[in-house]
Structure formats: C-alpha cells, structure tokens
Motif scaffolding. Structure first.
Motif, short mmCIF file in Angstrom:
data_model
loop_
_atom_site.label_atom_id
_atom_site.label_comp_id
_atom_site.label_asym_id
_atom_site.label_seq_id
_atom_site.Cartn_x
_atom_site.Cartn_y
_atom_site.Cartn_z
N PHE A 118 0.81 -1.22 0.00
CA PHE A 118 0.00 0.00 0.00
C PHE A 118 0.84 1.26 0.00
CE2 PHE A 118 0.92 -0.40 4.52
CZ PHE A 118 1.15 0.91 4.89
N LYS A 119 2.13 1.16 0.32
CA LYS A 119 2.98 2.34 0.40
C LYS A 119 2.97 3.15 -0.90
CE LYS A 119 4.87 1.58 4.60
NZ LYS A 119 4.47 0.25 5.04
N ASP A 120 2.68 2.47 -2.02
CA ASP A 120 2.68 3.15 -3.32
C ASP A 120 1.63 4.28 -3.40
OD1 ASP A 120 4.67 1.42 -4.13
OD2 ASP A 120 3.31 0.07 -5.19
N GLY A 123 11.29 -1.68 4.99
CA GLY A 123 11.47 -2.34 3.71
C GLY A 123 10.53 -1.86 2.60
N ASN A 124 9.24 -1.83 2.89
CA ASN A 124 8.29 -1.48 1.83
C ASN A 124 8.32 -0.01 1.44
OD1 ASN A 124 7.30 -4.01 1.18
ND2 ASN A 124 5.77 -3.97 2.81
N THR A 125 8.52 0.86 2.41
CA THR A 125 8.65 2.28 2.08
C THR A 125 9.87 2.49 1.18
OG1 THR A 125 7.56 2.97 4.11
CG2 THR A 125 8.97 4.60 3.06
N GLY A 181 1.90 -0.34 12.43
CA GLY A 181 3.32 -0.26 12.73
C GLY A 181 3.65 1.16 13.15
N ASN A 182 3.99 2.00 12.16
CA ASN A 182 4.26 3.40 12.44
C ASN A 182 2.98 4.22 12.50
OD1 ASN A 182 6.41 5.11 13.07
ND2 ASN A 182 6.64 5.86 10.98
N ALA A 183 1.85 3.58 12.17
CA ALA A 183 0.48 4.11 12.35
C ALA A 183 0.04 5.16 11.33
CB ALA A 183 0.27 4.62 13.77
N GLY A 184 0.81 5.32 10.25
CA GLY A 184 0.38 6.22 9.19
C GLY A 184 -0.86 5.71 8.47
N LEU A 203 -5.01 -6.19 3.65
CA LEU A 203 -3.80 -7.01 3.48
C LEU A 203 -2.77 -6.10 2.82
CD1 LEU A 203 -5.26 -10.48 2.45
CD2 LEU A 203 -4.68 -9.58 4.70
N THR A 204 -1.88 -5.58 3.66
CA THR A 204 -1.03 -4.44 3.30
C THR A 204 0.06 -4.72 2.28
OG1 THR A 204 0.10 -5.03 5.34
CG2 THR A 204 -1.39 -3.14 5.44
N GLY A 205 0.58 -5.98 2.26
CA GLY A 205 1.71 -6.24 1.37
C GLY A 205 1.72 -7.66 0.81
C1 LIG Z 1 4.28 -0.20 6.38
C2 LIG Z 1 3.55 -1.48 6.54
C3 LIG Z 1 2.64 -1.71 7.60
C4 LIG Z 1 2.43 -0.71 8.69
O1 LIG Z 1 1.85 0.49 8.25
P1 LIG Z 1 2.00 1.79 9.16
O2 LIG Z 1 1.46 2.88 8.35
O3 LIG Z 1 3.47 1.93 9.45
O4 LIG Z 1 1.24 1.51 10.42
C5 LIG Z 1 1.95 -2.89 7.63
N1 LIG Z 1 2.14 -3.85 6.69
C6 LIG Z 1 3.00 -3.67 5.67
C7 LIG Z 1 3.15 -4.75 4.67
C8 LIG Z 1 3.73 -2.49 5.56
O5 LIG Z 1 4.58 -2.33 4.56
#
Ligand SMILES: *Cc1c(COP(=O)(O)O)cnc(C)c1O
Length: 353
Positions: free
Chosen positions: A64-66, A90-92, A191-194, A320-322
């Motif tokens: 989702f960082k994209d 890693g993902n950022t 994680g970092n809660a963004g 599902l973030t990544g």
């Molecule tokens: C960055 C990330 C998170 C956490 O997101 P935050 O915005 O830092 O809380 C969770 N899952 C994946 C796969 C990520 O890359």
C-alpha cells in the motif's frame, strides 16, 4: 464525489481530494484500484456475514505504500527536490526507490540492519536507491533521517510527510466505492500508524463527499512484541516476525488513538504465532499470499470474533497491506523441506502426501 474512472492514475482519479495542482506531475506506476476479494472460508469459520480482503499487495511495488509514495514524490518533484530520503522496514524503501526512479530523481534509504525481508531489499537496490543499514531498530533509522531532512539534505518521504497520508486515504475511498458504503468494521495492521490514520481520514472524507453514509469501527493490530499503542508506552527493543510492523514508537501515535476513539474501535495485539497461523490460513484457504505483517489484520479479526466482540457486525474489511512474495524465506521456513526424488512417476507417487 467527482472521480475520473478507469485506468487513470491515482493522482488523476482522486485529484479533487488530493493536494495536487496543475503543476503537480501526473506520476504513476498504476497504483491503487486494488481488488476487494471476498473471504468465504473466513466467513464460515467466524460466522460473520461478509468478510472482504483489500489486497494491497497488488500495488506496483507490492504494498500500500505506493498510494502515499506517488503523491509524496510528485509533490517533492513539484517543489524542485532532487533527492528523497526515508527510513524503512522495507516497503517504504521499495516504493520510494521505484517512484524516484520513475521521476528521475535520487533516493536514499536507511534501514534497520538485518531486519528487512529479502524481496524488499532487492527492490530498493534494483531501482538504484542508495541503501544504508544502521545498527538499531526502525525507530533509530527514522530519528536519523528526520535529523538529516531537518538539515535540508533531502525531502523526507516517511509517513510523517503529510502527502503520504493524503495518498493512502484513497484506499478508504475505494472500499466505499466497491461496497456502496463503508463496512461496519475495518481491521488493519499497525506499525508506524500512518495507514490507520490515513484510512480514518479517508472514511471521514468519504462521508463528507457523499460516497458513504456510515463510518467503520477501526480495529488496529500490533504484534505482541511491538505493541506500544496497546501498552501506552514506547517499546525500546521491538521484536516480531512481522518485520513491517516492528516499530517501537509510532510517529502517528496521535492519529491512531484518534481513529480508535472517534470510531469506537480498538487497538490490540496479536502474537507471532497468531500472525503466522493467519498468514498460512489466508494463503491456503483463500488463495491470497500476503506478507506476515499483513496477516495481523486477519489474526486480529479472528481474535476479536472468537472472544465475542463482533456480534453486531455484519460486514468487515481486512486490509492485506503487502505481498507475500516480499518475504519468501518465511513461507519456505514454515513449509519445511521439499522432497527430492528420482525423475520417475513411481518415485514421485511414493512422495505424495
Ligand atoms: C508499512 C507497513 C505496515 C504498517 O503500516 P504503518 O502505516 O506503518 O502503520 C503494515 N504492513 C505492511 C506490509 C507495511 O509495509
């Protein structure tokens, strides 16, 4: 809500809701528009009417960082930046490296040494980022880049950059568009809660924009060994197999607490065992391979449903973030050795499980 449909870039589709001007480059790698997939096995297991999975691993660099990075890098270019800088689990880093490459600018990433999944590191290197590892957790890496950015050395593209949160809120718009309203509850790793901050902003704007009538309860999940928002105090040595949420002092602490309290939700923790169990389950039973950190949302849903905390809930979405391919070692480790036999039908048949 005015929206340019179809294959347009995220910036074009949601320009009316983003801090973009005529001078903002229409940067895109095809981010957003990710599938919302129903999870019938989970529905049966938990007795919940509808469970949907927002598969953010299908973004261009696999997370989702994209969504946030495309806006942050476009704005950096608009403002004349030549270098973007981030700390990352890693993902950022993978995302910043890809969008910087696309935009023709440089990227420097600072990582916690030995704590980044193989796929993510490979991406950052392949896209030509300068990669530096520091001895310490993510939080130490973030402190370093904040100091460097404060001295004007580069544009910081961590989620403390408000453009990141703006881009990431578009996932909430898509969920509302797909379902015709917000779900009753949203489950998301923290994680970092963004991201939880961004989704909550997005759901609020969706109501104001007429895209949804209701807002979901927000349920955020941290790993038990890295759960500062649950204990209420920073964790100096965060530890979890879910490296993407191995964060001891979330930068968007206030945003996460506001999302929890304003929505009537909760932030709780799940153990590594629960995370890995959910990770294996969603891959084997729903056909979706996410990374361990992403499975914290599924583990959280299961924990809450089993403790009777979701009785009035009819429709839920898990983020599902990544993508699971980011961390191939984890899947191999869980599966155990592969039998190697003679190249005959008999030998292969004898090895069938
Ligand atoms: C960055 C990330 C998170 C956490 O997101 P935050 O915005 O830092 O809380 C969770 N899952 C994946 C796969 C990520 O890359």
């Amino acid at each position: 809500m005015p929206r340019v449909p179809g294959g347009a870039s995220l910036i074009e589709r949601y320009a009316a809701y983003l801090p973009v001007t005529d001078r903002t480059p229409r940067l895109s790698l095809g981010e957003g528009n990710t599938p919302l997939v129903r999870a019938p096995t989970l529905e049966r297991e938990l007795g919940i009417g509808e469970v949907w999975l927002k598969v953010e691993g299908q973004n261009p660099t696999g997370s989702f960082k994209d969504r946030g990075m495309v806006v942050a890098v476009a704005k950096a270019v608009e403002d004349g930046a030549r270098v973007v800088l981030c700390a990352s689990t890693g993902n950022t880093a993978a995302s910043a490296a890809a969008y910087a490459a696309r935009a023709g600018i440089s990227c420097t990433v600072v990582l916690p040494a030995g704590q980044v999944a193989a796929g993510k590191l490979a991406q950052a290197l392949a896209h030509g980022a300068q990669v530096i590892a520091v001895r310490g957790p993510f939080d130490a890496a973030l402190a370093v880049v904040r100091e460097l950015a404060g001295q004007g050395e580069a544009t910081l593209v961590n989620s403390v950059n408000p453009h990141r949160v703006e881009g990431q809120k578009t996932a909430a718009f898509e969920v509302c568009e797909s379902l015709g309203d917000a779900p009753d509850a949203l489950f998301i790793p923290v994680g970092n809660a963004g991201n939880i901050t961004a989704y909550w902003k997005g759901f609020n704007e969706a109501v104001r924009g007429g895209l949804a009538r209701t807002r979901p309860r927000m349920y955020g999940y941290q790993a038990a060994g890295a759960a500062p928002l649950v204990s209420g105090k920073p964790v100096s040595a965060p530890e979890t197999v879910a490296t993407a949420i191995r964060v001891g002092n979330p930068a968007s602490w206030q945003g996460a607490v506001a999302a929890r309290d304003e929505s009537g939700g909760a932030i709780d923790s799940v153990t590594d065992e629960e995370i890995l169990d959910a990770y294996g389950f969603v891959a084997r039973c729903e056909g979706i391979f996410c990374e361990p950190a992403s499975a914290a949302s599924i583990a959280g849903l299961r924990k809450r449903a089993r403790s009777g905390g979701l009785r009035e809930v009819r429709r839920v979405v898990c983020v599902l973030t990544g993508n699971g391919m980011k961390d191939p070692d984890r899947a191999r480790l869980l599966a155990g050795p592969i039998p190697e036999v003679e190249a005959t039908a008999d030998a292969v048949r004898r090895s069938f499980r």
